[in-house]
Design a protein around this motif. Structure first.
Motif, mmCIF file in Angstrom:
data_model
loop_
_atom_site.group_PDB
_atom_site.id
_atom_site.type_symbol
_atom_site.label_atom_id
_atom_site.label_comp_id
_atom_site.label_asym_id
_atom_site.label_seq_id
_atom_site.Cartn_x
_atom_site.Cartn_y
_atom_site.Cartn_z
ATOM 1 N N ILE A 451 0.868 -1.178 0.000
ATOM 2 C CA ILE A 451 0.000 0.000 0.000
ATOM 3 C C ILE A 451 0.906 1.229 0.000
ATOM 4 O O ILE A 451 1.799 1.334 0.835
ATOM 5 C CB ILE A 451 -0.909 0.008 1.256
ATOM 6 C CG1 ILE A 451 -1.800 -1.237 1.238
ATOM 7 C CG2 ILE A 451 -1.754 1.283 1.322
ATOM 8 C CD1 ILE A 451 -2.641 -1.403 2.480
ATOM 9 N N LYS A 455 -1.510 6.256 1.117
ATOM 10 C CA LYS A 455 -2.834 5.644 1.171
ATOM 11 C C LYS A 455 -3.061 4.875 2.482
ATOM 12 O O LYS A 455 -4.122 4.293 2.690
ATOM 13 C CB LYS A 455 -3.002 4.661 0.000
ATOM 14 C CG LYS A 455 -3.028 5.322 -1.373
ATOM 15 C CD LYS A 455 -4.466 5.615 -1.776
ATOM 16 C CE LYS A 455 -4.575 6.575 -2.944
ATOM 17 N NZ LYS A 455 -4.111 5.998 -4.203
ATOM 18 N N LYS A 457 -4.080 3.938 6.080
ATOM 19 C CA LYS A 457 -5.148 4.506 6.901
ATOM 20 C C LYS A 457 -4.951 4.200 8.379
ATOM 21 O O LYS A 457 -4.296 3.228 8.739
ATOM 22 C CB LYS A 457 -6.488 3.902 6.491
ATOM 23 C CG LYS A 457 -6.897 4.223 5.084
ATOM 24 C CD LYS A 457 -8.128 3.402 4.753
ATOM 25 C CE LYS A 457 -8.344 3.358 3.249
ATOM 26 N NZ LYS A 457 -9.293 2.319 2.895
ATOM 27 N N ASP A 462 -11.895 6.884 5.144
ATOM 28 C CA ASP A 462 -11.238 8.146 4.791
ATOM 29 C C ASP A 462 -10.245 8.590 5.858
ATOM 30 O O ASP A 462 -10.072 9.775 6.110
ATOM 31 C CB ASP A 462 -12.301 9.243 4.584
ATOM 32 C CG ASP A 462 -13.236 8.883 3.444
ATOM 33 O OD1 ASP A 462 -12.732 8.504 2.376
ATOM 34 O OD2 ASP A 462 -14.468 8.966 3.626
ATOM 35 N N MET A 464 -6.953 8.488 6.057
ATOM 36 C CA MET A 464 -5.566 8.517 5.600
ATOM 37 C C MET A 464 -4.704 9.300 6.598
ATOM 38 O O MET A 464 -5.107 10.348 7.089
ATOM 39 C CB MET A 464 -5.475 9.171 4.222
ATOM 40 C CG MET A 464 -5.366 8.179 3.077
ATOM 41 S SD MET A 464 -6.761 7.081 2.912
ATOM 42 C CE MET A 464 -7.762 8.081 1.825
#
Lengths: 479, 416
Positions: A451, A455, A457, A462, A464
């Motif tokens: 990843i 990006k 998390k 959402d 991030m």
């Protein structure tokens, strides 16, 4: 076409999934968050109650008793920590002493064995740090503690090993009945649905026009203390009130001290924010129990929402469709009851026409994740010889090695968020709260889960961590 | 398990550990080990790319990595063993320890130990800031590492809680990277940061700094969407009516540093409840004989030059150590937060440096050191703030006057 879709991957949904994994069925668990146990199942007291607290002849009393009996074997097979440390309900006034007798009688009616009322001297012997104005206590030696998110993960991982599928970041928004099956979100077909959606279970029931339920989210806030001071040996309750068992003190299976929860009813199902009021309430109630607790040893605070619906669990098929099973109002003792609820759901599915054929190759175990802190020096030395990355410490506060992080990324249910790694390894859970190691862990997620750094998390869709790259240096990014 | 013996084991390879090890080597100890848990020496200096380091010791303005390099170069011609990526997992009062790295576990016996583990940042969790737990919440030091070492900007619109030095430095740094620092809040009526950092932020970068202000809630489910802030009353409690919402996607916490003494506690070393560091004597020796402490693990410093000097003193005193014939306690008045060292066990020394912090801002006030009601040292200071560590030096002539416990006080001018 799935035979069964379970909605929700908390402790209840995961227990249902674990039980369904025993049969030759095609099963899918749908979870709106990015991991198992991200809501109520991660933010609760972690207690396997002995069962004296429930009103006799309720589902709560029944499920609690069975669940409590199932846990020791499950903990062994699925390899999650379970510690029978016992509990005390403290009475500081004569009024409270009377209440202990009521609780004791209720416990006997609920078939809870080994309960006794002990006097001051014995209480202080068991718990020397309690305030000396304590009068008596109800002692329940069978009360146990578990780590609720590790247990949830254990049930879910076992389900995956037995071919149950999990789908994350996928909220159920529509359910349409078509002939003999359901169509979920216009893409997933299944014959049976288990509604284990916790505080959202009333909303899910409404999707099949079953609008009998109205969940009240009840906020419970907690304070977590550093591991260094071991002040208490048992789960310590105050005498209960009508809002629940009150603010309690408990050791965690990892050796922290945890204090909470508050109990405040609200309407917003997404509001799990910690409040100043809650923090103050907990701090004030601590001093009633013990004056040995130093609040500067607090590492963090957190809160969770319990799904409250009337006084008892609802575990039944919907009146709109007998292929839709509601698990509603699974508040305390929900954690203790979850294994019993899982078994009960199997009975309900059988009664309602699902053909259940046991799997010949059911795998009842789950491999224990390696934790270097649990090893002897000799075992640890051998482990490093076999893989040097076990000798590379990433998280200094909780002593977690690089290979343990990599293992978490590669487990049956992958941890690819910082919170996912935290709940599986304890990295970032200590006193520095990830200040030193979270960048290292992001690099490992980047490398082993492919990843891009940008990006990665924290937890949700959402969430991030980083905004943008400012240096064109690719050395920290594998992609 | 392999066993190794060392004359000196230094735990931590940051500025304190480096200066301690080098000084000890130069003064006769030969068999020295530095244990560092990171992959390189230098500690937090490596992420401090701003300048201002070394003004006192090297008479030059260096960046953090440059300052670290000055010390690391000095290791080249010295036979000091360095173990990187190595963590102490067990340690006891007999100065035996178990360390781990990729080669396995090693057992080590030390004749002396120098504790130089530094400090960690106080977190949002520790100060119990209410609200959600979304992404976008960082300690200032973590944000510094993300920007300076990893090359990533943590967010676009930033509120900084606390006006400690790292927060002020990051306010500047993030602005240079074109992020918008909307506000710095400070719960106290003054900043705990260095004056030069406050001036740069406010005057050169026009970043608003609000005193007597706290953050009452962090908003946002997945990512921070804003914070609620409020003025505080004289008890530092938020005034509800003054609450207002500030939108932002990132919150940095710069709310203090805590010495990392978990190993010291494992050994059983006595800890000062104020400094959160070991209680030491004039030799910077802890309550366990042969174990010394220096730098931020002892008490939080604001200048790295002072850390290096303190480490040098600790190294010198472990070599020149004499017996402990006396015990003199160092006490202080209500205007002072702490003094290091906390006790003296030998007055037969050339000089004694007392490091301390004050509790409030004092102008034109007098520092005085008394023993047995006799003033043995006094100095008028133009300004003293809680953010700046103050050091005074007593020389042998003054030390000879010490007859009983030492008492430090700040005599405030009533007219001010």
């Amino acid at each position: 076409m799935y035979d069964v879709v379970v909605i929700g991957a908390g402790i209840v949904g995961s227990n249902v999934a674990y039980n369904l994994g025993k049969y030759r069925l095609k099963v899918l668990v749908m979870e709106k968050e990015s991991d198992v146990a991200t809501k109520t199942s991660k933010a609760n007291s972690g207690i396997i109650h002995s069962g004296y607290d429930n009103k006799p002849n309720t589902l709560k009393a029944k499920m609690n008793l069975i669940g409590t009996q199932l846990y020791p074997k499950l903990a062994k097979e699925l390899n999650f920590p379970y510690q029978k440390i016992g509990s005390l309900v403290l009475a500081f006034t004569n009024e409270q002493v009377k209440q202990l007798t009521i609780l004791l009688d209720q416990g006997i009616k609920n078939k809870v064995t080994d309960l006794s009322i002990i006097d001051k001297q014995k209480v202080l012997e068991l718990e020397p740090n309690i305030n000396t104005n304590v009068k008596k206590a109800l002692y329940a030696p069978n009360t146990a503690i578990i780590c609720p998110y590790e247990a949830t993960l254990a049930f879910a991982e076992n389900a995956v090993l037995n071919n149950v599928q999990f789908q994350f970041d996928d909220a159920v928004v529509t359910i349409i009945k078509e002939d003999d099956h359901f169509l979920i979100n216009n893409k997933i077909k299944c014959r049976y649905i288990i509604n284990a959606a916790g505080v959202y279970s009333d909303d899910i029931a409404k999707l099949v026009n079953d609008d009998r339920f109205q969940i009240t989210p009840r906020k419970g806030e907690y304070l977590l203390f550093d591991r260094l001071d071991h002040l208490f040996n048992h789960v310590i309750f105050q005498t209960p009130t009508k809002m629940g068992k009150g603010i309690l003190i408990t050791p965690t299976v990892n050796g922290n001290t945890m204090i909470g929860p508050t109990a405040v009813d609200q309407t917003d199902k997404d509001d799990d924010a910690v409040t100043q009021l809650g923090i103050d309430m907990i701090k004030n109630s601590i001093s009633n129990i013990s004056n040995k607790i130093e609040t500067d040893k607090i590492i963090t605070s957190f809160s969770g929402l319990r799904a409250i619906f009337k006084d008892d669990f609802v575990i039944e098929t919907s009146n709109k469709d007998n292929h839709f099973i509601n698990l509603i109002g699974i508040s305390s003792p929900g954690l203790a009851s979850a294994p019993a609820i899982g078994e009960y759901v199997i009975d309900l599915l059988k009664e309602n026409g699902l053909n259940l054929q046991p799997k010949a190759n059911f795998m009842p175990y789950r491999e224990k994740p390696i934790r270097i802190t649990e090893l002897s020096n000799d075992q640890y030395q051998k482990l490093i010889r076999s893989n040097p990355l076990y000798g590379k410490i990433v998280c200094r506060c909780e002593v977690v090695s690089e290979q343990e992080i990599i293992n978490a990324i590669n487990r049956p249910i992958r941890a690819i968020t910082l919170d996912g790694i935290k709940r599986r390894t304890r990295a970032m859970m200590g006193r520095c709260q990830g200040g030193f190691c979270s960048t290292r862990i992001m690099e490992l997620i980047n490398k082993h889960a492919n990843i891009p750094m940008i990006k990665i998390k924290k937890s949700g869709k959402d969430s991030m961590i980083l905004y943008k790259q400012i240096k064109e240096d690719e050395s920290h990014d594998q992609k | 398990m392999i066993k190794n013996n060392y004359q000196l084991v230094v735990i931590g390879g940051g500025p304190a550990g480096l200066a301690g090890a080098i000084t000890a080597y130069e003064n006769g100890l030969s068999n020295i080990l530095i244990i560092e848990r990171n992959e390189q020496l230098g500690g937090i200096l490596q992420q401090c790319i701003h300048n201002g380091f070394g003004l006192h010791l090297f008479k030059e303005e260096l960046t953090g990595p440059e300052y670290a390099a000055r010390w690391i170069q000095q290791l080249n011609d010295k036979k000091i063993t360095i173990m990187l990526n190595t963590t102490v997992i067990d340690i006891n009062e007999n100065k035996e320890m178990t360390i781990v790295n990729e080669t396995g576990l090693t057992h080590i016996c030390a004749e002396r130990i120098l504790l130089a583990m530094g400090c960690r940042e106080r977190t949002r969790g520790a100060i119990l800031t209410p609200g959600y737990r979304p992404a976008g919440i960082f300690t200032a030091g973590l944000a510094q590492k993300l920007v300076n070492i990893y090359g990533y900007l943590p967010g676009q619109e930033i509120v900084i809680v606390g006006s400690g030095d790292i927060g002020l430095i990051m306010a500047r740094r993030l602005t240079l990277e074109r992020a918008k620092v909307k506000l710095i809040t400070e719960i106290m009526p003054y900043s705990s940061g260095l004056i030069r950092n406050i001036v740069q932020c406010q005057e050169d970068f026009m970043i608003p700094l609000r005193y007597n202000t706290t953050i009452t809630k962090i908003c946002g489910q997945d990512r921070v969407t804003g914070v609620m802030i409020a003025n505080v009353d004289k008890d530092r409690k938020p005034i509800k009516e003054t609450e207002e919402f500030i939108s932002c996607d990132t919150v940095l916490f710069s709310v203090g540093l805590i010495p990392e003494n978990e190993l010291s506690q494992k050994i059983g070393i006595s800890i000062d409840p104020i400094t959160k560091g070991p209680i030491v004597d004039q030799n910077l020796e802890t309550s366990v004989p042969g174990i010394y402490a220096c730098g931020n693990v002892l008490h939080v410093h604001d200048l790295v030059d002072n850390v290096s000097s303190e480490a040098k003193r600790a190294a010198m005193s472990m070599i020149n150590k004499t017996n402990k014939p006396i015990l003199i306690n160092v006490s202080f008045d209500k205007n002072i937060r702490y003094v290091v060292p906390q006790k003296l066990t030998n007055l037969n020394i050339n000089e004694l440096i007392l490091s301390f912090r004050v509790k409030n801002v004092y102008r034109q006030a007098m520092i005085s050191v008394k023993s047995n009601d006799m003033v043995i040292y006094s100095q008028k200071k133009h300004i003293m703030t809680p953010g700046e560590m103050i050091q005074i030096k007593l020389i042998s002539k003054q030390l000879e006057m010490i007859k009983d416990d030492l008492f430090l006080s700040i005599e405030v001018n009533k007219n001010e």
